[in-house]
Design a protein around this motif. Structure first.
Motif, PDB file in Angstrom:
ATOM      1  N   PHE A   1       0.856  -1.176   0.000  1.00 21.62           N
ATOM      2  CA  PHE A   1       0.000   0.000   0.000  1.00 21.62           C
ATOM      3  C   PHE A   1       0.905   1.242   0.000  1.00 21.62           C
ATOM      4  CE2 PHE A   1      -2.600  -3.148   2.361  1.00 21.62           C
ATOM      5  CZ  PHE A   1      -3.749  -3.131   1.585  1.00 21.62           C
ATOM      6  N   THR A   2       0.320   2.404  -0.298  1.00 23.59           N
ATOM      7  CA  THR A   2       1.092   3.641  -0.238  1.00 23.59           C
ATOM      8  C   THR A   2       1.769   3.764   1.130  1.00 23.59           C
ATOM      9  OG1 THR A   2      -0.416   4.754  -1.749  1.00 23.59           O
ATOM     10  CG2 THR A   2       0.957   6.155  -0.361  1.00 23.59           C
ATOM     11  N   VAL A   3       3.079   3.977   1.100  1.00 23.26           N
ATOM     12  CA  VAL A   3       3.839   4.124   2.343  1.00 23.26           C
ATOM     13  C   VAL A   3       3.626   5.551   2.861  1.00 23.26           C
ATOM     14  CG1 VAL A   3       6.137   4.160   3.380  1.00 23.26           C
ATOM     15  CG2 VAL A   3       5.542   2.385   1.711  1.00 23.26           C
ATOM     16  N   THR A   4       2.990   5.655   4.002  1.00 21.28           N
ATOM     17  CA  THR A   4       2.745   6.956   4.634  1.00 21.28           C
ATOM     18  C   THR A   4       3.505   7.008   5.960  1.00 21.28           C
ATOM     19  OG1 THR A   4       0.844   6.294   5.974  1.00 21.28           O
ATOM     20  CG2 THR A   4       0.409   6.864   3.660  1.00 21.28           C
ATOM     21  N   GLY A   5       3.336   8.097   6.672  1.00 25.09           N
ATOM     22  CA  GLY A   5       3.973   8.231   7.974  1.00 25.09           C
ATOM     23  C   GLY A   5       3.443   7.255   8.999  1.00 25.09           C
ATOM     24  N   LYS A   6       2.348   6.563   8.665  1.00 21.12           N
ATOM     25  CA  LYS A   6       1.764   5.572   9.564  1.00 21.12           C
ATOM     26  C   LYS A   6       2.067   4.151   9.108  1.00 21.12           C
ATOM     27  CE  LYS A   6      -1.942   8.731  10.898  1.00 21.12           C
ATOM     28  NZ  LYS A   6      -3.412   8.973  10.933  1.00 21.12           N
ATOM     29  N   VAL A   7       3.095   4.001   8.269  1.00 24.14           N
ATOM     30  CA  VAL A   7       3.422   2.676   7.739  1.00 24.14           C
ATOM     31  C   VAL A   7       3.728   1.664   8.837  1.00 24.14           C
ATOM     32  CG1 VAL A   7       5.867   3.286   7.450  1.00 24.14           C
ATOM     33  CG2 VAL A   7       4.874   1.433   6.079  1.00 24.14           C
ATOM     34  N   SER A   8       4.277   2.137   9.956  1.00 26.42           N
ATOM     35  CA  SER A   8       4.634   1.217  11.041  1.00 26.42           C
ATOM     36  C   SER A   8       3.407   0.657  11.750  1.00 26.42           C
ATOM     37  CB  SER A   8       5.541   1.921  12.054  1.00 26.42           C
ATOM     38  OG  SER A   8       4.912   3.077  12.575  1.00 26.42           O
ATOM     39  N   ARG A   9       2.211   1.190  11.432  1.00 29.88           N
ATOM     40  CA  ARG A   9       0.992   0.681  12.046  1.00 29.88           C
ATOM     41  C   ARG A   9       0.388  -0.478  11.257  1.00 29.88           C
ATOM     42  NH1 ARG A   9      -2.318   6.150  13.908  1.00 29.88           N
ATOM     43  NH2 ARG A   9      -0.570   7.203  14.951  1.00 29.88           N
ATOM     44  N   ASN A  10       0.857  -0.683  10.021  1.00 31.65           N
ATOM     45  CA  ASN A  10       0.376  -1.821   9.255  1.00 31.65           C
ATOM     46  C   ASN A  10       0.811  -3.112   9.936  1.00 31.65           C
ATOM     47  OD1 ASN A  10      -0.638  -0.024   7.411  1.00 31.65           O
ATOM     48  ND2 ASN A  10       0.967  -0.337   5.892  1.00 31.65           N
ATOM     49  N   ARG A  11      -0.064  -4.101   9.972  1.00 33.85           N
ATOM     50  CA  ARG A  11       0.238  -5.355  10.674  1.00 33.85           C
ATOM     51  C   ARG A  11       0.647  -6.428   9.678  1.00 33.85           C
ATOM     52  NH1 ARG A  11      -3.315  -9.298  12.809  1.00 33.85           N
ATOM     53  NH2 ARG A  11      -5.075  -8.050  12.023  1.00 33.85           N
ATOM     54  N   LEU A  12       1.682  -7.196  10.038  1.00 31.81           N
ATOM     55  CA  LEU A  12       2.178  -8.275   9.189  1.00 31.81           C
ATOM     56  C   LEU A  12       1.745  -9.621   9.762  1.00 31.81           C
ATOM     57  CD1 LEU A  12       5.835  -7.042   8.513  1.00 31.81           C
ATOM     58  CD2 LEU A  12       3.729  -6.458   7.310  1.00 31.81           C
ATOM     59  N   ILE A  13       1.165 -10.439   8.913  1.00 32.62           N
ATOM     60  CA  ILE A  13       0.739 -11.776   9.310  1.00 32.62           C
ATOM     61  C   ILE A  13       1.559 -12.794   8.532  1.00 32.62           C
ATOM     62  CG2 ILE A  13      -1.190 -13.415   9.366  1.00 32.62           C
ATOM     63  CD1 ILE A  13      -3.078 -11.033   9.458  1.00 32.62           C
ATOM     64  N   GLY A  14       2.139 -13.751   9.259  1.00 33.02           N
ATOM     65  CA  GLY A  14       2.914 -14.792   8.604  1.00 33.02           C
ATOM     66  C   GLY A  14       4.392 -14.512   8.529  1.00 33.02           C
ATOM     67  N   ARG A  15       4.839 -13.483   9.270  1.00 36.17           N
ATOM     68  CA  ARG A  15       6.271 -13.213   9.296  1.00 36.17           C
ATOM     69  C   ARG A  15       6.967 -14.273  10.129  1.00 36.17           C
ATOM     70  NH1 ARG A  15       9.188  -7.297  10.019  1.00 36.17           N
ATOM     71  NH2 ARG A  15      11.193  -7.985   9.278  1.00 36.17           N
ATOM     72  N   PRO A  16       8.233 -14.627   9.795  1.00 37.32           N
ATOM     73  CA  PRO A  16       8.949 -15.666  10.555  1.00 37.32           C
ATOM     74  C   PRO A  16       8.929 -15.413  12.059  1.00 37.32           C
ATOM     75  CG  PRO A  16      10.194 -15.051   8.611  1.00 37.32           C
ATOM     76  CD  PRO A  16       9.044 -14.101   8.689  1.00 37.32           C
ATOM     77  N   GLU A  17       8.859 -16.487  12.815  1.00 35.16           N
ATOM     78  CA  GLU A  17       8.801 -16.384  14.270  1.00 35.16           C
ATOM     79  C   GLU A  17      10.002 -15.613  14.804  1.00 35.16           C
ATOM     80  OE1 GLU A  17       8.427 -19.331  18.168  1.00 35.16           O
ATOM     81  OE2 GLU A  17       8.337 -20.151  16.135  1.00 35.16           O
ATOM     82  N   GLY A  18       9.740 -14.756  15.767  1.00 41.97           N
ATOM     83  CA  GLY A  18      10.803 -13.950  16.362  1.00 41.97           C
ATOM     84  C   GLY A  18      11.000 -12.615  15.674  1.00 41.97           C
ATOM     85  N   LYS A  19      10.350 -12.408  14.518  1.00 46.62           N
ATOM     86  CA  LYS A  19      10.458 -11.139  13.807  1.00 46.62           C
ATOM     87  C   LYS A  19       9.273 -10.247  14.187  1.00 46.62           C
ATOM     88  CE  LYS A  19      14.069 -12.223  11.236  1.00 46.62           C
ATOM     89  NZ  LYS A  19      15.345 -11.476  11.279  1.00 46.62           N
ATOM     90  N   PRO A  20       9.446  -8.931  14.183  1.00 43.56           N
ATOM     91  CA  PRO A  20       8.336  -8.040  14.560  1.00 43.56           C
ATOM     92  C   PRO A  20       7.175  -8.138  13.569  1.00 43.56           C
ATOM     93  CG  PRO A  20      10.171  -6.793  13.632  1.00 43.56           C
ATOM     94  CD  PRO A  20      10.680  -8.180  13.853  1.00 43.56           C
ATOM     95  N   ASP A  21       5.966  -7.883  14.048  1.00 41.83           N
ATOM     96  CA  ASP A  21       4.800  -7.951  13.175  1.00 41.83           C
ATOM     97  C   ASP A  21       4.470  -6.593  12.571  1.00 41.83           C
ATOM     98  OD1 ASP A  21       3.835  -6.618  15.355  1.00 41.83           O
ATOM     99  OD2 ASP A  21       2.029  -7.839  15.592  1.00 41.83           O
ATOM    100  N   ARG A  22       5.473  -5.730  12.491  1.00 40.94           N
ATOM    101  CA  ARG A  22       5.357  -4.427  11.844  1.00 40.94           C
ATOM    102  C   ARG A  22       6.599  -4.218  10.981  1.00 40.94           C
ATOM    103  NH1 ARG A  22       1.195  -5.105  14.242  1.00 40.94           N
ATOM    104  NH2 ARG A  22      -0.052  -3.572  15.408  1.00 40.94           N
ATOM    105  N   PHE A  23       6.485  -3.390   9.954  1.00 37.30           N
ATOM    106  CA  PHE A  23       7.656  -3.031   9.166  1.00 37.30           C
ATOM    107  C   PHE A  23       8.597  -2.181  10.016  1.00 37.30           C
ATOM    108  CE2 PHE A  23       4.728  -3.360   5.365  1.00 37.30           C
ATOM    109  CZ  PHE A  23       5.358  -4.469   4.810  1.00 37.30           C
TER     110      PHE A  23
END
Length: 363
Positions: free
Chosen positions: A264-286
């Motif tokens: 999606f368009t990267v905005t100043g709120k990009v860190s609020r997007n949630r990641l599902i399926g990221r490898p274990e131990g990795k943050p669920d945000r960019f």
């Protein structure tokens, strides 16, 4: 780029002046193309990033600077603040658009409109006019002018075009989609290119447009497939991004994209997007670095200061900027070399990338 802080060019030696330079989207592209550049930026945090990146910077209000301070500059560029024009903002700039357009002819005639601009309410709304002031006040015309903003500002670029054409420029302007140029993100920008020597033309797409429900291999086969988030970040495992925004303003109807699609368009709120399926131990945000890579900044770009997500979201993707700057010089980019360039370190590309430009547009 050398060890420590690289030698910065003196303002009188630079080939390009970047107004409202932010953390360096246009400046990074200029360095890739071997163009010496100085940026004018007032925000201390963006300036901290620029300092770490070795970008020549004048920390100042663009309204207090003059073209005469940069006598050797042949290219003028700028991305004025977009907050009052973007659909995600309060919309004061969009509501004042007719007033802003009425000021264009006054600037072209050399009138002082300082008091008129004060009536706009939000000072950022009137800043979109500053690049035209620079173009009008320049002692010698710039060889090229490159401007970028959110789509709502396109009518302003149209008004600029009429003024610049009266001054001997060829002008082209329109809306460009970032994924059309290999940016792993869907984002639209209003772009203006003006040239004194040769016909101004917006760059032609190199990649396919992303369309919901369409497979990556579909579409114009003469173009490359769109770039994906997974490709840009080097992640082989598929993941899903859940947007911070809800369709139609409904927070329960948040959009989702797979890692096989552009972001999606990267905005100043990009860190609020949630990641599902990221490898274990990795943050669920960019992370900030990952968000920067989705904007096509170098993987080791030295983000500094506060509000880094906002810095990233406010910037033009350097890959799009490189295509636009090339077009402003009557050239185009070698896409294969560009693909390699965005994966290299900033240190390795600071002094330019050999073979990136091709002399084709004017022939």
């Amino acid at each position: 780029m050398t060890d420590g802080q690289p030698p910065s060019p003196l303002p009188t030696q630079v080939e390009m002046v970047d107004l409202f330079a932010g953390p360096g989207g246009l400046d990074v592209a200029a360095h890739w193309l071997g163009i010496s550049v100085t940026g004018i930026e007032w925000d201390a945090d963006a300036c901290a990033t620029r300092a770490k990146a070795g970008l020549h910077t004048k920390q100042d209000d663009v309204r207090l600077s003059k073209p005469a301070n940069y006598p050797e500059a042949r290219i003028l560029s700028g991305g004025p603040p977009c907050q009052t024009y973007t659909v995600a903002g309060h919309g004061t700039g969009r509501r004042a658009l007719d007033q802003v357009l009425s000021f264009v002819d006054a600037i072209a005639q050399g009138d002082d409109i300082t008091e008129d601009l004060a009536q706009l309410g939000d000072v950022r709304t009137g800043l979109v006019l500053e690049p035209l002031r620079w173009a009008v006040e320049a002692g010698a015309p710039y060889e090229a002018i490159v401007l970028e903003q959110v789509p709502a500002v396109l009518p302003v670029w149209g008004a600029f075009a009429r003024v610049l054409e009266d001054r001997g420029y060829s002008v082209d302007y329109g809306i460009l989609h970032t994924e059309d140029f290999g940016v792993p993100q869907t984002r639209r920008r209003a772009i203006l290119i003006a040239r004194r020597d040769g016909e101004a033309k917006l760059p032609k797409p190199t990649h396919r447009r992303y369309r919901k429900g369409q497979e990556r291999g579909e579409g114009d086969q003469s173009l490359r497939p769109w770039k994906t988030m997974g490709e840009a970040l080097g992640w082989s495992k598929q993941f899903t991004v859940v947007s911070n925004y809800g369709t139609g303003g409904n927070p329960k109807d948040r959009g989702q994209r797979l890692s096989t699609q552009p972001a999606f368009t990267v905005t100043g709120k990009v860190s609020r997007n949630r990641l599902i399926g990221r490898p274990e131990g990795k943050p669920d945000r960019f992370t900030d670095d990952e968000a920067g890579r989705l904007q096509t900044f170098p993987p080791d770009y030295p983000w500094s200061g506060r509000g880094i997500a906002q810095q990233i979201g406010n910037a033009i993707p350097p890959r799009l900027a490189a295509h636009v700057l090339a077009a402003a010089q009557g050239k185009e980019l070698d896409v294969k070399i560009m693909d390699r360039c965005v994966k290299l370190s900033w240190r390795d590309t600071y002094n330019g990338v050999d073979g990136l430009l091709k002399d084709t547009l004017d022939h």
